[in-house]
Design an enzyme around this catalytic site. Structure first.
Site, PDB file in Angstrom:
ATOM      1  CB  SER A 139     -13.983 -38.202 -12.646  1.00  0.00           C
ATOM      2  OG  SER A 139     -14.179 -39.292 -13.742  1.00  0.00           O
ATOM      3  CE1 TYR A 152      -8.721 -37.977 -14.162  1.00  0.00           C
ATOM      4  CE2 TYR A 152     -10.545 -39.576 -14.382  1.00  0.00           C
ATOM      5  CZ  TYR A 152     -10.093 -38.299 -14.396  1.00  0.00           C
ATOM      6  OH  TYR A 152     -10.915 -37.031 -14.628  1.00  0.00           O
TER       7      TYR A 152
END
Length: 253
Positions: A139, A152
């Site tokens: 990500s 996250y």
């Protein structure tokens, strides 16, 4: 890395980016094995593909991982690509949620530890292939965190570091290539809560760029806005952090 004639495992392949990976590689004549926790959604996804095997599987279940690996060894000895796509994200503030530690544990297990476990157990099978690949889906938050996704981002940062180490280790002793794709916000159900529909790139773009990365052996794929944020981070880390957390007054490092 070849893009046809592969046998490809895609975790979390019934929706979002994972399903776009499945469609892209299915269209090129590969056999795709898609997994997901929801049997009904998995079957609906499989019905839209041609060369597919759907398997209900939860990546955090160690017994299920053992069973999956055993099935792959027995039924798909030609498996040569693993795309670790399944993930979990929780949106919250570190200064206000009582269950931060619980949410963080779920993300670390799903986004990091489960991937290490599955990859390690599949290495003996992958090593038998003439050409093989492991893919991690990281990500933009692995490079610069966003405060809505604190743990996250931490889990993806760990995955990014692990992927680099895995690439070095396997590059010395095997024919297994290690790819990492780092998307920005993507328009999927997964990111709907934080504005994916309005601001995210199409999941098809992520899949197309992974196929292109295979074709060119580009091992680290900075998709869309991720490249700009990464370049900004190299020149001005504070500005990059501000860009990922707009509208906030940030304390200087």
């Amino acid at each position: 890395m070849k893009t046809t004639g592969n046998t490809i495992l895609i975790t979390g392949g019934s929706a979002g980016i994972g399903f776009e990976f499945a469609k892209a590689f299915d269209a090129k004549g590969n056999h795709v094995i898609i997994t997901g926790r929801n049997a009904e959604r998995l079957q609906k996804a499989a019905a839209q593909l041609t060369h597919v095997t759907p398997i209900v599987y939860d990546v955090v279940d160690k017994n299920a991982t053992d069973a999956l690996v055993a099935r792959l060894e027995a039924e798909f000895p030609s498996l040569n690509v693993v795309i670790n796509n399944a993930g979990k994200a929780s949106y919250y503030h570190l200064d206000g949620d009582d269950n931060v530690a619980e949410l963080a544990e779920e993300e670390i297990v799903t986004n990091y530890l489960a991937i290490i476990g599955l990859n390690q157990k599949l290495l003996p099978l992958l090593k038998k292939a003439d050409e093989a690949a492991i893919v991690t889906v990281s990500s933009i938050a692995a490079l610069v965190p966003n405060h809505f996704l604190p743990t996250y981002a931490a889990s993806k940062a760990a995955l990014h570091s692990y992927t680099q180490s895995l690439r070095i280790a396997l590059g010395k002793s095997t024919r297994i290539k290690v790819f990492e794709i780092l998307p920005p916000l993507v328009d999927t159900e997964f990111s709907a809560e934080i504005g994916g529909a309005a601001n995210g790139i199409p999941p098809k773009q992520v899949a197309d760029e992974l196929v292109q990365a295979f074709e060119t052996d580009t091992y680290e794929v900075l998709t869309g806005r991720t490249a700009d944020v990464f370049n900004l981070f190299l020149s001005n880390p504070a500005a990059a952090l501000q860009a990922m957390n707009p509208g906030l007054q940030l304390q200087s490092a």
